[in-house]
Write a protein that holds these residues in place. Structure first.
Motif, PDB file in Angstrom:
ATOM      1  N   ILE A  19      91.006  64.088 101.768  1.00  0.00           N
ATOM      2  CA  ILE A  19      92.380  64.587 101.633  1.00  0.00           C
ATOM      3  C   ILE A  19      92.508  65.385 100.338  1.00  0.00           C
ATOM      4  CG2 ILE A  19      94.783  63.899 101.306  1.00  0.00           C
ATOM      5  CD1 ILE A  19      94.227  61.517 103.168  1.00  0.00           C
ATOM      6  N   ASN A  20      91.928  64.877  99.255  1.00  0.00           N
ATOM      7  CA  ASN A  20      91.941  65.621  97.996  1.00  0.00           C
ATOM      8  C   ASN A  20      91.258  66.975  98.157  1.00  0.00           C
ATOM      9  OD1 ASN A  20      93.260  63.589  96.589  1.00  0.00           O
ATOM     10  ND2 ASN A  20      91.369  62.616  95.909  1.00  0.00           N
ATOM     11  N   GLU A  21      90.179  67.001  98.925  1.00  0.00           N
ATOM     12  CA  GLU A  21      89.449  68.255  99.136  1.00  0.00           C
ATOM     13  C   GLU A  21      90.306  69.246  99.924  1.00  0.00           C
ATOM     14  OE1 GLU A  21      86.621  70.703  98.174  1.00  0.00           O
ATOM     15  OE2 GLU A  21      86.505  68.587  97.606  1.00  0.00           O
ATOM     16  N   ILE A  22      91.085  68.752 100.892  1.00  0.00           N
ATOM     17  CA  ILE A  22      91.975  69.625 101.658  1.00  0.00           C
ATOM     18  C   ILE A  22      92.927  70.366 100.730  1.00  0.00           C
ATOM     19  CG2 ILE A  22      93.980  69.604 103.221  1.00  0.00           C
ATOM     20  CD1 ILE A  22      92.504  67.480 104.872  1.00  0.00           C
ATOM     21  N   PHE A  23      93.496  69.645  99.765  1.00  0.00           N
ATOM     22  CA  PHE A  23      94.467  70.282  98.870  1.00  0.00           C
ATOM     23  C   PHE A  23      93.783  71.152  97.820  1.00  0.00           C
ATOM     24  CE2 PHE A  23      97.062  67.000 100.786  1.00  0.00           C
ATOM     25  CZ  PHE A  23      98.228  67.707 101.045  1.00  0.00           C
ATOM     26  N   ASN A  24      92.565  70.802  97.420  1.00  0.00           N
ATOM     27  CA  ASN A  24      91.804  71.699  96.537  1.00  0.00           C
ATOM     28  C   ASN A  24      91.538  73.028  97.237  1.00  0.00           C
ATOM     29  OD1 ASN A  24      91.676  69.789  94.493  1.00  0.00           O
ATOM     30  ND2 ASN A  24      89.674  68.999  95.123  1.00  0.00           N
ATOM     31  N   GLU A  25      91.140  72.940  98.512  1.00  0.00           N
ATOM     32  CA  GLU A  25      90.877  74.149  99.292  1.00  0.00           C
ATOM     33  C   GLU A  25      92.152  74.955  99.503  1.00  0.00           C
ATOM     34  OE1 GLU A  25      87.294  71.922 101.799  1.00  0.00           O
ATOM     35  OE2 GLU A  25      89.263  72.253 102.703  1.00  0.00           O
ATOM     36  N   SER A  26      93.260  74.247  99.804  1.00  0.00           N
ATOM     37  CA  SER A  26      94.527  74.933 100.051  1.00  0.00           C
ATOM     38  C   SER A  26      94.991  75.698  98.822  1.00  0.00           C
ATOM     39  CB  SER A  26      95.604  73.928 100.473  1.00  0.00           C
ATOM     40  OG  SER A  26      95.247  73.275 101.672  1.00  0.00           O
ATOM     41  N   ASP A  27      94.895  75.063  97.655  1.00  0.00           N
ATOM     42  CA  ASP A  27      95.299  75.737  96.417  1.00  0.00           C
ATOM     43  C   ASP A  27      94.414  76.934  96.129  1.00  0.00           C
ATOM     44  OD1 ASP A  27      97.405  74.078  96.017  1.00  0.00           O
ATOM     45  OD2 ASP A  27      96.630  73.093  94.231  1.00  0.00           O
ATOM     46  N   TYR A  28      93.127  76.797  96.397  1.00  0.00           N
ATOM     47  CA  TYR A  28      92.224  77.908  96.125  1.00  0.00           C
ATOM     48  C   TYR A  28      92.537  79.093  97.039  1.00  0.00           C
ATOM     49  CZ  TYR A  28      88.027  80.253  94.527  1.00  0.00           C
ATOM     50  OH  TYR A  28      87.166  81.163  93.965  1.00  0.00           O
ATOM     51  N   ILE A  29      92.774  78.810  98.322  1.00  0.00           N
ATOM     52  CA  ILE A  29      93.101  79.886  99.262  1.00  0.00           C
ATOM     53  C   ILE A  29      94.441  80.526  98.901  1.00  0.00           C
ATOM     54  CG2 ILE A  29      93.646  80.395 101.678  1.00  0.00           C
ATOM     55  CD1 ILE A  29      91.674  78.088 102.409  1.00  0.00           C
ATOM     56  N   LEU A  30      95.425  79.692  98.556  1.00  0.00           N
ATOM     57  CA  LEU A  30      96.735  80.220  98.166  1.00  0.00           C
ATOM     58  C   LEU A  30      96.615  81.126  96.940  1.00  0.00           C
ATOM     59  CD1 LEU A  30      99.772  80.088  98.860  1.00  0.00           C
ATOM     60  CD2 LEU A  30      99.953  78.181  97.253  1.00  0.00           C
ATOM     61  N   ASP A  31      95.761  80.753  96.012  1.00  0.00           N
ATOM     62  CA  ASP A  31      95.542  81.555  94.809  1.00  0.00           C
ATOM     63  C   ASP A  31      94.927  82.917  95.135  1.00  0.00           C
ATOM     64  OD1 ASP A  31      96.334  81.218  92.231  1.00  0.00           O
ATOM     65  OD2 ASP A  31      94.508  80.250  91.524  1.00  0.00           O
ATOM     66  N   LEU A  32      94.239  82.997  96.262  1.00  0.00           N
ATOM     67  CA  LEU A  32      93.640  84.269  96.681  1.00  0.00           C
ATOM     68  C   LEU A  32      94.650  85.157  97.401  1.00  0.00           C
ATOM     69  CD1 LEU A  32      90.224  82.908  98.022  1.00  0.00           C
ATOM     70  CD2 LEU A  32      90.573  84.264  95.949  1.00  0.00           C
ATOM     71  N   LEU A  33      95.813  84.614  97.721  1.00  0.00           N
ATOM     72  CA  LEU A  33      96.888  85.405  98.319  1.00  0.00           C
ATOM     73  C   LEU A  33      97.724  86.011  97.190  1.00  0.00           C
ATOM     74  CD1 LEU A  33      97.798  83.000 101.280  1.00  0.00           C
ATOM     75  CD2 LEU A  33      96.269  84.981 101.282  1.00  0.00           C
ATOM     76  N   ALA A  34      99.019  85.988  97.286  1.00  0.00           N
ATOM     77  CA  ALA A  34      99.852  86.586  96.242  1.00  0.00           C
ATOM     78  C   ALA A  34     101.098  85.746  96.047  1.00  0.00           C
ATOM     79  CB  ALA A  34     100.223  88.024  96.613  1.00  0.00           C
ATOM     80  N   ASP A  35     101.716  85.894  94.886  1.00  0.00           N
ATOM     81  CA  ASP A  35     102.920  85.156  94.548  1.00  0.00           C
ATOM     82  C   ASP A  35     104.083  85.679  95.382  1.00  0.00           C
ATOM     83  OD1 ASP A  35     105.080  83.897  93.463  1.00  0.00           O
ATOM     84  OD2 ASP A  35     104.646  84.431  91.381  1.00  0.00           O
ATOM     85  N   PRO A  36     104.642  84.847  96.255  1.00  0.00           N
ATOM     86  CA  PRO A  36     105.725  85.327  97.126  1.00  0.00           C
ATOM     87  C   PRO A  36     107.005  85.639  96.368  1.00  0.00           C
ATOM     88  CG  PRO A  36     105.452  82.959  97.374  1.00  0.00           C
ATOM     89  CD  PRO A  36     104.321  83.426  96.510  1.00  0.00           C
ATOM     90  N   LEU A  37     107.136  85.126  95.144  1.00  0.00           N
ATOM     91  CA  LEU A  37     108.347  85.362  94.362  1.00  0.00           C
ATOM     92  C   LEU A  37     108.231  86.577  93.445  1.00  0.00           C
ATOM     93  CD1 LEU A  37     109.377  81.706  93.369  1.00  0.00           C
ATOM     94  CD2 LEU A  37     109.901  83.000  95.446  1.00  0.00           C
ATOM     95  N   SER A  38     107.084  87.246  93.456  1.00  0.00           N
ATOM     96  CA  SER A  38     106.923  88.421  92.606  1.00  0.00           C
ATOM     97  C   SER A  38     107.771  89.576  93.133  1.00  0.00           C
ATOM     98  CB  SER A  38     105.452  88.842  92.557  1.00  0.00           C
ATOM     99  OG  SER A  38     105.043  89.332  93.815  1.00  0.00           O
ATOM    100  N   ASN A  39     108.061  90.508  92.256  1.00  0.00           N
ATOM    101  CA  ASN A  39     108.856  91.671  92.656  1.00  0.00           C
ATOM    102  C   ASN A  39     108.023  92.709  93.395  1.00  0.00           C
ATOM    103  OD1 ASN A  39     111.261  90.704  91.493  1.00  0.00           O
ATOM    104  ND2 ASN A  39     110.602  91.403  89.467  1.00  0.00           N
ATOM    105  N   ALA A  40     106.710  92.618  93.239  1.00  0.00           N
ATOM    106  CA  ALA A  40     105.824  93.624  93.832  1.00  0.00           C
ATOM    107  C   ALA A  40     105.563  93.331  95.307  1.00  0.00           C
ATOM    108  CB  ALA A  40     104.507  93.664  93.065  1.00  0.00           C
ATOM    109  N   SER A  41     105.414  94.406  96.076  1.00  0.00           N
ATOM    110  CA  SER A  41     104.992  94.253  97.468  1.00  0.00           C
ATOM    111  C   SER A  41     103.511  93.908  97.511  1.00  0.00           C
ATOM    112  CB  SER A  41     105.243  95.555  98.239  1.00  0.00           C
ATOM    113  OG  SER A  41     106.607  95.879  98.250  1.00  0.00           O
ATOM    114  N   PHE A  42     103.071  93.262  98.599  1.00  0.00           N
ATOM    115  CA  PHE A  42     101.648  92.951  98.741  1.00  0.00           C
ATOM    116  C   PHE A  42     101.283  92.801 100.197  1.00  0.00           C
ATOM    117  CE2 PHE A  42     103.786  88.826  98.059  1.00  0.00           C
ATOM    118  CZ  PHE A  42     103.366  88.109  99.163  1.00  0.00           C
TER     119      PHE A  42
END
Length: 519
Positions: free
Chosen positions: A50-73
């Protein structure tokens, strides 16, 4: 290239981590905290995994983009996992973490078959939404303390209904007036995706979806129907074009494909110059390869290391079920190996009960043809044979071992118990266990024309099912507690063969009694 404890990653130079830039007050775990508690409460996945699932999820999310940023992506990536290794739990982790950080619309494409979409919707209800609108009750994360303190996710689809034109006309939801994330679990179907596109395009005056509303689109079985196989001078394939159009409606979009067989995805032309308005789905930002945990049993175990342990050869199918018939035919008889496979399945039900295995369900897979008519004939013949054996067990199991071992109708059961199960337990007692579960041992026909559905959750004490089908059972769909597979399907495509391998997965406590019957 980068390797971590549980996965390997390829990224481009443009990918920049962003999660760490959030202030502590913004860095919420309101959705993922409940999902973690749900997984721990279920007890199906060890805490370390379960810990590994969330480590993977955070890593993948970090490879995406901040949804609250002003910039388009526009971000596009691919996650590769082994067949039946737990990709659903992984992308549910990503969905929860994405909602934590501000992704508002989550579209989950769950393959091309209704039974897989239904099964996926149930998992989303349990692991993210927390509510079943058909049963009108809370479930999964929804029964945990703290659920009422979060903005409850909204699902416009349910276990019976996909997204359609009627639904799109009845939705009254203003995204700017709600903090709740919205999730759609969709089948890859032209009419479904067309309804979603029309709904999104028609909402620009009310919700301005496309401008600042961040989209996460997760494409499960991303190599199936999603890839454009046409020449660049032609219009793209229908589903590919519709996915690209959905992504193109948003200024902030993230596309993550999940698959166990990525051969088609990695060969998408990264510099495609087709005439379509929207970019193709090449995973230009990242490819993540998940490594399954040590208790996963995959192709290496079945076909290299322990093939003699798991594989039973089918040599007698030609008369009853030829793989390449010369003409149209119907199934008039049942091969001896299929009889043996059915009785092997019955014994595994008893062995698992005898061992007190945590997995209460037991399944058998029969995949002999893509033709629905032949699947129906197989269902009838197998049902008759199963009833015969169950009746013999019912009337004979109390007559003592000496009588049972010489009973003609029970010879396969006895041979399997002696030769393959090493006389584990007491034969008479194992037959008694089978008889006590008589009403829970069923045959289900799973295809596009059948009304059967496999809802294991309706059977708390365990469902024991022989599932007969073709394409509908060949991708994504999970057969709980699978012990016995009888496969006569043939293909030159390695991804097809691998995806038919519903036998891959986790078999803690009973892997030694699992068998695959193959030519």
């Amino acid at each position: 290239n980068k390797e971590t404890s549980g996965f390997e990653v390829i990224t481009n130079e443009k990918s920049k981590p962003w999660i760490h830039t959030r202030l502590d007050g913004e860095n919420s775990d309101q959705f993922s905290r409940l999902y973690r508690q749900h997984l721990l409460r279920q007890g199906k996945i060890p805490p370390i995994s379960i810990n590994e699932i969330f480590n993977e999820s955070d890593y993948i999310l970090d490879l995406l983009a901040d949804p609250l940023s002003n910039a388009s992506f526009k971000k596009k990536g691919l996650v590769i996992g082994s067949v039946q290794s737990g990709k659903t739990a992984n992308y549910l982790g990503l969905i929860n973490r994405a909602a934590d950080f501000g992704y508002k619309l989550i579209i989950l494409l769950s393959g091309i078959h209704s039974n897989l979409r239904r099964q996926t919707q149930m998992r989303v209800n349990e692991g993210f939404v927390g509510y079943d609108p058909l049963l009108k009750k809370n479930m999964g994360v929804g029964i945990l303390e703290g659920y009422r303190d979060i903005p409850q996710p909204v699902s416009f689809t349910n276990c019976e209904s996909d997204f359609d034109k009627h639904l799109s006309q009845t939705i009254n939801f203003n995204p700017n007036a709600s903090n709740s994330p919205v999730v759609l679990v969709l089948k890859k179907n032209y009419h479904t995706l067309n309804s979603v596109i029309n709904w999104l395009e028609g909402n620009t005056d009310r919700g301005v979806y496309r401008n600042d509303y961040p989209l996460l689109l997760i494409d499960d079985e991303a190599d199936n129907a999603s890839v454009n196989y046409k020449d660049e001078d032609d219009s793209p394939t229908t589903i590919n074009g519709q996915i690209r159009q959905v992504l193109g409606l948003f200024n902030k979009s993230a596309y993550v494909g999940y698959t166990a067989t990525p051969f088609a995805n990695i060969f998408i032309n990264p510099s495609s110059s087709d005439n379509f308005e929207y970019d193709d789905l090449f995973p230009e930002d990242f490819i993540v390869s998940l490594n399954p945990p040590p208790n996963y049993i995959g192709p290496k175990d079945f076909f290299l290391d322990d093939s003699e342990k798991y594989i039973s050869k089918v040599l007698d199918n030609k008369k009853c079920i030829p793989i390449k018939p010369d003409q149209d035919w119907s199934i008039q008889c049942i091969p001896e190996t299929l009889k043996r496979a059915v009785e092997h399945f019955l014994l595994t039900i008893a062995i698992k009960k005898y061992r007190c295995v945590d997995q209460v369900h037991t399944s058998m897979l029969i995949n002999i043809s893509h033709k629905v008519s032949l699947q129906s004939e197989t269902c009838g013949i197998v049902s008759d044979y199963l009833d015969l054996i169950k009746n013999v067990i019912r009337y004979e199991h109390l007559k003592g071992y000496e009588h049972l071992k010489n009973k003609k109708e029970l010879r396969f059961l006895h041979d399997i118990w002696v030769q393959e199960f090493n006389k584990e337990g007491d034969f008479s007692n194992l037959l008694s266990i089978i008889d006590s579960n008589n009403r829970l041992i069923k045959v289900s026909l799973i295809n596009s024309e059948s009304k059967d559905g496999l809802d294991y959750d309706l059977y708390e004490q365990g469902l024991h099912v022989i599932a007969i089908g073709g394409y509908s059972l060949s991708r994504g769909f999970t057969l709980e507690g699978l012990t016995t597979s009888y496969i006569l399907r043939n293909s030159k495509m390695s991804d097809t063969i691998l995806q038919m391998g519903r036998w891959f997965g986790y078999r803690d406590g009973y892997d030694d009694v699992c068998r695959i019957f193959l030519t």
